[in-house]
Motif scaffolding. Structure first.
Motif: not given
Length: 211
Positions: A64-67, A69-73, A128-137
Motif C-alpha cells: 500500500a505504501l508503494l501504491a 508513493s508516486a516516486m516509489a511506484f 511488476n507494480p501492477k501485481a502490488a496494486l492487484f493484491f492491495v485491492a
C-alpha cells in the motif's frame, strides 16, 4: 479470523489472475519451449515466490505504501519495464539468430540455468507494480484489520500454491511438446512472438499511468 470459504474464494481469484495473459505467462512458455520443462518449472516457482512476496507485502501494508508513493511506484514501474524490454530483446535476438542452438545467455552446467530461470520468473513478478496494486485491492476483501499473522500466512501459501500449480501445468504442457519446439522454424516463431509480447508489455508498463 478468515473462514474456509474466504480461503477458497481467495485461491480462486488468485488462480484467475495467474491465468490471465501477461509477462509471467510469456516467460514460462519461452523457458519451457526453449530450455525444457525443468527450466519452465523453475521460472514458474520464481513467479510463485514473487506472488507470495506481494501477498505478504499487501497484508502488512508495504504494498500500500508503494501504491501511495508516486516516486516509489514509478521507480518499480520503470525497473520492471526495463527488465521486460531486456527479456524481449534477448528473445528477438535469439529469433534473428535462426535455427540451431537458441542461446538464452544462461549457462546450463551445474544447474545455473535453472537458478537463472527461477530468478527470471521472480524478477518478472516482483518488478511488476501492477501485481502490488492487484493484491492491495484484493487483500482487504479477505483480511480484516485485526487479522492474525496465521491468516496472512495461510493466504500467502494459498496464493503461492495456486500460482505454482497453474504455471507448472503450463510448463509441463509446453515442455512435453518440446520436440515440436525443437524445430528451428518453430523455435524462431516462439522467440519472435514471446519477444514481441514482452517488449509490448514493457512499453505498456512504462507508458501506463497509475490506476
Amino acid at each position: 479470523m478468515t473462514s474456509m470459504t474466504q480461503f477458497v474464494a481467495f485461491g480462486g481469484v488468485v488462480l484467475l489472475g495467474a491465468m490471465s495473459p501477461g509477462p509471467d505467462f510469456a516467460v514460462v512458455v519461452r523457458r519451457s519451449a526453449v530450455s525444457g520443462r525443468g527450466h519452465g518449472m523453475a521460472a514458474a516457482t520464481g513467479i510463485s515466490v514473487g506472488v507470495f512476496v506481494w501477498v505478504v507485502a499487501a497484508a502488512t501494508g508495504v504494498a500500500a505504501l508503494l501504491a501511495a508513493s508516486a516516486m516509489a511506484f514509478t521507480v518499480v514501474k520503470m525497473a520492471g519495464a526495463a527488465y521486460l524490454l531486456h527479456l524481449g530483446v534477448k528473445a528477438l535476438r535469439a529469433a534473428l539468430r535462426g535455427g540451431g542452438h537458441l542461446a538464452l545467455d544462461v549457462p546450463d552446467p551445474g544447474g545455473h540455468g535453472a537458478w537463472a530461470a527461477f530468478a527470471e520468473g521472480l524478477l518478472t513478478n516482483v518488478l511488476n507494480p501492477k501485481a502490488a496494486l492487484f493484491f492491495v485491492a484484493l487483500m482487504p476483501q479477505f483480511v480484516s484489520s485485526g487479522a492474525s499473522p496465521a491468516d496472512t500466512l495461510v493466504l500467502s501459501v494459498i496464493a503461492l500454491a495456486g500460482t505454482v500449480a497453474w504455471f507448472l501445468v503450463v510448463a509441463t504442457i509446453v515442455g512435453t511438446l518440446r520436440k515440436v519446439f525443437a524445430r528451428p522454424a518453430v523455435r524462431r516463431t516462439v522467440d519472435g512472438l514471446t519477444g514481441a509480447a514482452l517488449i509490448a508489455l514493457g512499453v505498456k508498463l512504462a507508458t501506463s499511468g497509475r490506476p
